[in-house]
Design a protein around this motif. Structure first.
Motif, short mmCIF file in Angstrom:
data_model
loop_
_atom_site.label_atom_id
_atom_site.label_comp_id
_atom_site.label_asym_id
_atom_site.label_seq_id
_atom_site.Cartn_x
_atom_site.Cartn_y
_atom_site.Cartn_z
N GLN A 75 0.82 -1.21 0.00
CA GLN A 75 0.00 0.00 0.00
C GLN A 75 0.86 1.27 0.00
N HIS A 76 2.06 1.19 0.60
CA HIS A 76 2.91 2.39 0.74
C HIS A 76 4.19 2.32 -0.08
N ALA A 77 4.41 1.24 -0.81
CA ALA A 77 5.70 0.98 -1.45
C ALA A 77 6.17 2.12 -2.36
N GLU A 78 5.26 2.71 -3.12
CA GLU A 78 5.66 3.72 -4.11
C GLU A 78 6.27 4.96 -3.46
N ASN A 79 5.93 5.22 -2.21
CA ASN A 79 6.36 6.46 -1.56
C ASN A 79 7.49 6.26 -0.56
N LEU A 80 8.04 5.04 -0.48
CA LEU A 80 9.01 4.75 0.56
C LEU A 80 10.33 4.23 -0.01
N PRO A 81 11.43 4.46 0.72
CA PRO A 81 12.71 3.83 0.34
C PRO A 81 12.68 2.35 0.70
N ASP A 82 13.71 1.64 0.32
CA ASP A 82 13.80 0.21 0.65
C ASP A 82 13.83 0.01 2.16
N ILE A 83 13.29 -1.14 2.60
CA ILE A 83 13.32 -1.49 4.02
C ILE A 83 14.21 -2.71 4.19
N ARG A 84 15.12 -2.64 5.18
CA ARG A 84 15.97 -3.78 5.53
C ARG A 84 15.64 -4.18 6.97
N TYR A 85 15.75 -5.47 7.25
CA TYR A 85 15.17 -6.00 8.48
C TYR A 85 16.18 -6.73 9.36
N THR A 86 15.93 -6.62 10.67
CA THR A 86 16.62 -7.37 11.70
C THR A 86 15.65 -8.41 12.24
N VAL A 87 16.15 -9.60 12.61
CA VAL A 87 15.26 -10.59 13.21
C VAL A 87 14.99 -10.22 14.67
N GLY A 88 13.74 -10.41 15.10
CA GLY A 88 13.37 -10.21 16.49
C GLY A 88 12.88 -11.49 17.10
N THR A 182 10.71 -10.90 4.05
CA THR A 182 11.52 -9.69 4.15
C THR A 182 12.59 -9.58 3.07
N GLY A 183 12.95 -10.71 2.46
CA GLY A 183 14.01 -10.68 1.46
C GLY A 183 15.41 -10.70 2.05
N MET A 184 15.52 -10.77 3.38
CA MET A 184 16.83 -10.83 4.02
C MET A 184 17.38 -12.27 3.92
N LYS A 185 18.69 -12.39 3.85
CA LYS A 185 19.33 -13.70 3.78
C LYS A 185 20.11 -13.92 5.06
N ARG A 186 19.76 -14.93 5.79
CA ARG A 186 20.28 -15.32 7.10
C ARG A 186 20.02 -14.22 8.13
N SER A 187 20.36 -14.49 9.38
CA SER A 187 20.00 -13.57 10.46
C SER A 187 20.98 -12.42 10.63
N TYR A 188 22.12 -12.47 9.93
CA TYR A 188 23.03 -11.32 9.95
C TYR A 188 23.52 -11.04 8.54
N HIS A 189 23.65 -9.76 8.22
CA HIS A 189 23.97 -9.35 6.85
C HIS A 189 24.44 -7.90 6.88
N ASP A 190 25.07 -7.44 5.80
CA ASP A 190 25.53 -6.05 5.75
C ASP A 190 25.29 -5.47 4.36
N HIS A 191 25.27 -4.15 4.30
CA HIS A 191 24.98 -3.43 3.06
C HIS A 191 25.78 -2.12 3.04
N TRP A 192 26.39 -1.83 1.90
CA TRP A 192 26.98 -0.51 1.67
C TRP A 192 25.96 0.31 0.90
N ILE A 193 25.55 1.45 1.45
CA ILE A 193 24.53 2.28 0.82
C ILE A 193 25.02 3.73 0.82
N ASN A 194 25.17 4.29 -0.36
CA ASN A 194 25.60 5.69 -0.50
C ASN A 194 26.87 5.99 0.30
N GLY A 195 27.79 5.02 0.30
CA GLY A 195 29.08 5.24 0.93
C GLY A 195 29.15 4.94 2.41
N TYR A 196 28.07 4.46 3.00
CA TYR A 196 28.06 4.15 4.44
C TYR A 196 27.71 2.68 4.65
#
Length: 360
Positions: A75-88, A182-196
Motif C-alpha cells: 500500500q505504501h511501497a511507491e512512496n518509501l525507500p527500501d526497508i531492511r530487516y533485523t530478526v526479532g 523480508t528478502g533478508m538472507k540469514r539472520s546477519y547481513h551487511d549493506h553498503w549504501i551511499n558510501g556508508y
C-alpha cells in the motif's frame, strides 16, 4: 555569490523503526500504527538511504501476520525507500506469544508445520495448565531447551516419530518464513549504501526472548567492521536486543537487555567507537532517560529506537503510542531525531548529535 544562509543539507539520511508487532487482524492497533508510521515517513524521507527495521516485525511469526505485513507494505511501497530487516524474538522465537503462550518446542514437527503453513491454532500434544505453560516459557527463556518427550496416558514414551520438534528444525522453519517475506538472507547481513556501512546482527537460535550470537558471527562482525573503517566515518549497526546497562530498558534491574554473548560483543565493539548501534526490544519511549547511550568513552554510541506498535515508560507501564528515529549524516556529525508517528511531529527533547571524528 554564495548564499551563507542556506541550510546545510545532510550527506545522507535514513529512518529507524522497530517492534511493529504486526498481527493478522487488519484493524489491530499495531497494524494501524505501522500504516501511520509509513505514511508519515513518506512525508520526510525523500532521498533516504532506507528504512532500517530493528526486529519484532510480526507479533508471532504466523502466516496471516506476514500476509498483513505484505498488504501494508504494498500500500505504501511507491512512496518509501527500501526497508531492511533485523530478526526479532517474536519473529523467530520458540514461543508463540498469546494467552497462554504456545511453546513450539513442546510440539511435534507436524504440529509446527500445520501452525505455520495453514495458520491454524494447534494445541501442543502435551496437555498443560497455564502455570505449567508459564513455567516452560521461563525455562525456554533461560536457554534450557530440553523438553520432555511426549508420553502416553499411562506414562510410557510414545514412538520417536512424534517427539517434539528439534531446535535445528524449528530454527530453519522460523528463519525461512522471515526470509521469504523480508528478502533478508540469514539472520546477519551487511549493506553498503551511499558510501556508508549498515550492519545487521541477529540471533542464531529460536530463543523465546534473548539473542544467541555464534562465534562465527562475531568473527564475521570483526571482519565486516574493519572494511574501510575510518574514525571520521560512522558505521551503523542494528540488533534487536540491547546490551546490558546501555540504553533505556536495558538496565540490569529492568531486565530488557538480552544478548547472551554480551561481553564478547562489547569486546568487538570497543574497537570501533565511531560505530552507532540501534536496538529495539524494550519499547521504551523516546522521552525516557537513556534513549542515547554515549559509550562512556570506550564503546560506540547506542540508541533505543522505541517502538511502532506500543510504548513502555520508565515507570514500567504500557503506553499507547508509536515512535521511531530519523537519522541525518553530515561531514562532522550524525543527528538523530525522534518522531511521533501518531501526531506526525518531532519529539521535543529527543534530538541527539554524535560528533566526528570519534577518538579512542
Amino acid at each position: 555569490m554564495k548564499n551563507e544562509h542556506l541550510p546545510e543539507l545532510p550527506l545522507a539520511s535514513f529512518q529507524v523503526i522497530t517492534d511493529t508487532h504486526v498481527r493478522d487482524d487488519a484493524d489491530h492497533i499495531h497494524n494501524r500504527h505501522l500504516e501511520q508510521a509509513l505514511a508519515d515517513i513518506a512525508t520526510f524521507s525523500q532521498g533516504s538511504s532506507g528504512i532500517m527495521h530493528v526486529g519484532d516485525v510480526t507479533d508471532r511469526g504466523l502466516p496471516g501476520e506476514y500476509r498483513e505485513l505484505e498488504r501494508i507494505l504494498k500500500q505504501h511501497a511507491e512512496n518509501l525507500p527500501d526497508i531492511r530487516y533485523t530478526v526479532g524474538n517474536h519473529d523467530i522465537g520458540a514461543i508463540v506469544f498469546q494467552d497462554p503462550p504456545l511453546p513450539l518446542m513442546a510440539m511435534t514437527s507436524a504440529e509446527v508445520a500445520e501452525l505455520l503453513e495453514q495458520d491454524k491454532h494447534v494445541e501442543p500434544t502435551i496437555t498443560q495448565t497455564r502455570a505449567e505453560s508459564a513455567a516452560l516459557v521461563e525455562q525456554l527463556s533461560r536457554g534450557l531447551y530440553t523438553v520432555p518427550a511426549h508420553v502416553s496416558s499411562e506414562g510410557k514414551p510414545v514412538p520417536s516419530e512424534i517427539e517434539p520438534i528439534t531446535i535445528a528444525e524449528l530454527w530453519h522453519r522460523r528463519l525461512s518464513d522471515f526470509e521469504v517475506t523480508t528478502g533478508m538472507k540469514r539472520s546477519y547481513h551487511d549493506h553498503w549504501i551511499n558510501g556508508y556501512h549498515y550492519i545487521f546482527l541477529g540471533t542464531e537460535q529460536p530463543h523465546p526472548k534473548d539473542c544467541e550470537l555464534s562465534a562465527e558471527q562475531l568473527v564475521w562482525l570483526e571482519l565486516t567492521l574493519s572494511e574501510h573503517a575510518m574514525p571520521d566515518h560512522p558505521i551503523f549497526l542494528f540488533l534487536h536486543q540491547p546490551l546490558m546497562n546501555t540504553v533505556a530498558g536495558s538496565m540490569k534491574e529492568q531486565g530488557w537487555y538480552g544478548v547472551n554473548q554480551d561481553a564478547e560483543l562489547k569486546a568487538v565493539l570497543t574497537q570501533y567507537p565511531q560505530a552507532i548501534l540501534f536496538t529495539g526490544h524494550t519499547h521504551w519511549q523516546l522521552e525516557a532517560q537513556r534513549t542515547m547511550y554515549d559509550g562512556e568513552g570506550h564503546m560506540p554510541t547506542m540508541f533505543n529506537a522505541s517502538s511502532v506498535g506500543y510504548l513502555w515508560t520508565d515507570q514500567d507501564e504500557h503506553l499507547e503510542g508509536s515512535e521511531g528515529l530519523h537519522v541525518e549524516i553530515y561531514k562532522d556529525r550524525v543527528v538523530v531525531k525522534g518522531r511521533n508517528f501518531v501526531t506526525g511531529e518531532w519529539i521535543e527533547g529527543a534530538e541527539f548529535t554524535v560528533h566526528y571524528p570519534v577518538l579512542d
